[in-house]
Motif scaffolding. Sequence first.
Motif, mmCIF file in Angstrom:
data_model
loop_
_atom_site.group_PDB
_atom_site.id
_atom_site.type_symbol
_atom_site.label_atom_id
_atom_site.label_comp_id
_atom_site.label_asym_id
_atom_site.label_seq_id
_atom_site.Cartn_x
_atom_site.Cartn_y
_atom_site.Cartn_z
ATOM 1 N N VAL A 49 0.844 -1.144 0.088
ATOM 2 C CA VAL A 49 0.057 -0.147 0.092
ATOM 3 C C VAL A 49 0.873 1.307 0.076
ATOM 4 O O VAL A 49 1.959 1.244 0.834
ATOM 5 C CB VAL A 49 -0.877 0.017 1.187
ATOM 6 N N THR A 50 0.668 2.270 -0.816
ATOM 7 C CA THR A 50 1.393 3.295 -0.792
ATOM 8 C C THR A 50 0.495 4.572 -0.502
ATOM 9 O O THR A 50 -0.585 4.879 -1.123
ATOM 10 C CB THR A 50 1.954 3.434 -2.344
ATOM 11 N N ASP A 51 1.087 5.477 0.386
ATOM 12 C CA ASP A 51 0.434 6.411 0.765
ATOM 13 C C ASP A 51 0.922 7.677 0.061
ATOM 14 O O ASP A 51 1.975 8.228 0.058
ATOM 15 C CB ASP A 51 0.626 6.574 2.380
ATOM 16 N N LEU A 74 -2.973 -8.543 3.044
ATOM 17 C CA LEU A 74 -4.298 -8.033 2.770
ATOM 18 C C LEU A 74 -5.372 -8.472 3.680
ATOM 19 O O LEU A 74 -6.502 -8.079 3.977
ATOM 20 C CB LEU A 74 -4.720 -8.029 1.365
ATOM 21 N N GLU A 75 -5.381 -9.862 3.986
ATOM 22 C CA GLU A 75 -6.158 -10.787 4.684
ATOM 23 C C GLU A 75 -6.369 -9.963 6.104
ATOM 24 O O GLU A 75 -7.366 -10.212 6.883
ATOM 25 C CB GLU A 75 -5.655 -11.904 4.971
ATOM 26 N N GLN A 76 -5.167 -9.309 6.553
ATOM 27 C CA GLN A 76 -5.059 -8.888 7.955
ATOM 28 C C GLN A 76 -5.768 -7.117 7.820
ATOM 29 O O GLN A 76 -5.403 -6.498 8.889
ATOM 30 C CB GLN A 76 -3.628 -8.669 8.438
ATOM 31 N N GLY A 77 -5.953 -6.860 6.541
ATOM 32 C CA GLY A 77 -6.281 -5.428 6.673
ATOM 33 C C GLY A 77 -4.921 -4.405 6.408
ATOM 34 O O GLY A 77 -4.060 -4.621 6.824
ATOM 35 N N ILE A 78 -5.368 -3.211 5.743
ATOM 36 C CA ILE A 78 -4.095 -2.396 5.441
ATOM 37 C C ILE A 78 -3.724 -1.644 6.599
ATOM 38 O O ILE A 78 -2.402 -1.113 6.288
ATOM 39 C CB ILE A 78 -4.323 -1.578 4.182
ATOM 40 N N LYS A 92 3.603 0.260 11.822
ATOM 41 C CA LYS A 92 2.338 -0.059 11.086
ATOM 42 C C LYS A 92 1.577 1.314 10.523
ATOM 43 O O LYS A 92 1.400 2.139 11.184
ATOM 44 C CB LYS A 92 1.299 -0.785 12.108
ATOM 45 N N LEU A 93 1.009 0.994 9.162
ATOM 46 C CA LEU A 93 0.386 1.795 8.638
ATOM 47 C C LEU A 93 -0.636 2.496 9.377
ATOM 48 O O LEU A 93 -0.890 3.885 9.201
ATOM 49 C CB LEU A 93 -0.235 1.545 7.265
ATOM 50 N N GLY A 94 -1.446 1.621 9.959
ATOM 51 C CA GLY A 94 -2.635 2.403 10.797
ATOM 52 C C GLY A 94 -2.229 3.286 11.996
ATOM 53 O O GLY A 94 -2.777 4.058 12.344
ATOM 54 N N ASP A 95 -0.960 3.060 12.420
ATOM 55 C CA ASP A 95 -0.370 3.821 13.544
ATOM 56 C C ASP A 95 0.651 5.333 12.995
ATOM 57 O O ASP A 95 0.362 6.244 13.752
ATOM 58 C CB ASP A 95 0.780 3.021 14.351
ATOM 59 N N ALA A 125 0.043 6.441 9.612
ATOM 60 C CA ALA A 125 -0.775 7.397 8.420
ATOM 61 C C ALA A 125 -1.448 8.129 9.103
ATOM 62 O O ALA A 125 -2.334 7.801 9.941
ATOM 63 C CB ALA A 125 -1.310 6.308 7.451
ATOM 64 N N LYS A 126 -1.758 9.369 8.330
ATOM 65 C CA LYS A 126 -2.855 10.410 8.668
ATOM 66 C C LYS A 126 -4.183 9.501 8.306
ATOM 67 O O LYS A 126 -4.358 8.747 7.408
ATOM 68 C CB LYS A 126 -2.670 11.514 7.744
ATOM 69 N N GLU A 127 -5.166 9.968 8.918
ATOM 70 C CA GLU A 127 -6.511 9.726 8.667
ATOM 71 C C GLU A 127 -6.948 9.604 7.388
ATOM 72 O O GLU A 127 -6.626 10.534 6.409
ATOM 73 C CB GLU A 127 -7.539 10.551 9.488
ATOM 74 N N TYR A 128 -7.601 8.318 6.963
ATOM 75 C CA TYR A 128 -8.014 8.330 5.545
ATOM 76 C C TYR A 128 -9.379 7.343 5.690
ATOM 77 O O TYR A 128 -9.795 6.905 6.827
ATOM 78 C CB TYR A 128 -6.883 7.570 4.654
ATOM 79 N N SER A 129 -10.104 7.544 4.478
ATOM 80 C CA SER A 129 -11.379 6.807 4.465
ATOM 81 C C SER A 129 -11.296 5.749 3.372
ATOM 82 O O SER A 129 -10.200 5.733 2.749
ATOM 83 C CB SER A 129 -12.613 7.517 4.334
ATOM 84 N N GLU A 130 -12.243 4.825 3.317
ATOM 85 C CA GLU A 130 -12.286 3.812 2.374
ATOM 86 C C GLU A 130 -12.282 4.643 1.001
ATOM 87 O O GLU A 130 -11.783 4.192 -0.159
ATOM 88 C CB GLU A 130 -13.397 2.765 2.567
ATOM 89 N N ALA A 131 -12.895 5.718 0.896
ATOM 90 C CA ALA A 131 -13.139 6.332 -0.413
ATOM 91 C C ALA A 131 -11.606 6.907 -0.849
ATOM 92 O O ALA A 131 -11.473 7.510 -2.152
ATOM 93 C CB ALA A 131 -13.824 7.686 -0.327
#
Lengths: 290, 220
Positions: free
Chosen positions: B7-9, B152-156, B182-185, B187-193
């Motif tokens: 996944v690329t931010d 991907l099975e674990q979520g991005i 981790k990306l979740g820790d 990355a700035k907030e993002y939505s599925e969109a």
Amino acid sequence: MELQWPLILFTTLLAWAAGLFAAQCVWALRGRGAKAQMPALIGSVALLAVGGIAVVFHLEHWERIFNGFGHMTSGITQELIAIVVLFVVMVVYFVYLRRSGDEAKVPTWLAVAGIVMAVVLVVVMGHSYMMASLPAWDSVLQIGSLLGAAAAFGPATMAVICAVRDEASDLDAKANLIGQCANVVLVVAYLVAMQATAGSYTAVEFWFDPTSPTLDITPDGSTAPFAGASMGAAVTAIIAAVAGAASAFVGKAKGDWKLWGIVGAACVLVSALALRAVFYMTGVSIYPFF
Amino acid sequence: MAQYAIVTDLNRCVGCLACMVACKAVNNVPIGSYWNKVLRIGPSKKAGATSAHDVEMYYLPVQCQHCENPECVKVCPTGASHVLEDGTVQIDKSKCIGCQFCAMACPYGVRYLNEEERVVEKCTLCEQITAQGGLPQCVIQCGGRARFFGDLEQGIDSFEAPDVGYDVDRSYDNLYTGNRVKLGDMAKEYSEADVYHLPDVGNGPHFAYILRDREWKGGE
């Protein structure tokens, strides 16, 4: 995409082989051209062999051809199977021709099987190039264009062989007119279908590839047959196909199929090669930036 | 079965090309060929732009997307192109006959013929490193800490990259096995969109791109 000449020759010669074999089956069903049957069979086998040899030049490691070969979803595997089955039908056809002597009769079921397998081979061959990644290729009319070539090649070649063997018949004119006119329609139809895909490519307005800093990103027309470098080949394909149809009309009027059959086959050859050249020139990936 | 991907931010990608160069260096990619390319998309006028200077752009690293239904695998006559248990698409060079139908069938044009070996190559997602628990070289070397690798099975949000900061161990060995964020820790907030993929023609690209506050160009 660069012109892949081994593949261009392969598809063209296989369409010719299939067309000639199907044509001789039609002649056999109609009880015509007994003396032309064996030369026609030898001709179609020879075309099949030369086409097969041509495709080997495309493979970078042909010596590994059976190194796991047989992945069934692959169009190449399906083509090979269709070629082998058609060849088996040709061998059976040969046996029946030899057995029947000068009458050169083959059973109806065998002639029908020959026509069906010839069509199947061309369809499978065309289908192997239908890729969603390449919009200009991903059309059933692409298969249609190969069937058109086969339909024109076969009667033209069969008419020449019959003329050489003094076996001219009403079938020469009928089959050539139908085959050549069908080829014109199918060549034009596929070119129109290709042109219609010109807007299906991913567009991002401006972009820049740092590995090709001087790359011109303005459209070069490579996604459309009637634009850019492919225009000449597209026009050639149509003119040659129309000339082939004209040769069939002249052949019918003059009754000289030695000449007009050769002219017709030559026109189809030029048309088929030019169309296949357009095919590769417009073979642009749907995401054309990498 | 896992499904490894990157996944690329894109809001973090600075277009330094480090991923591209690192990939070439570690995978011995021939001059003129690339397993990974960074494209610049734009500049494009912003929505509602009032002047020609009111533009936006972003950098887009492109490589094999290790797809769900890889067209390259489908067309390969020998099974040289195949899908591994970890979900990545790989090429068994000893089986490749060099027909190049896979290169034609790839929607992104990321495969090429290695002229010396006369077989087709592309990104392996650094299988030689990830099989030992490491991260792909393009993720390790990412100059903007924009790239994250994971299953991907674990979520991005579970995707990982080397950690950044003054007090972390950034020794060479640690780049491969430890020191993760981790990306979740991070990355700035993002939505599925805000999560995008390259165009899908039925192949189902697995790689994802996060792009906030900018218009994604090129569908999907």
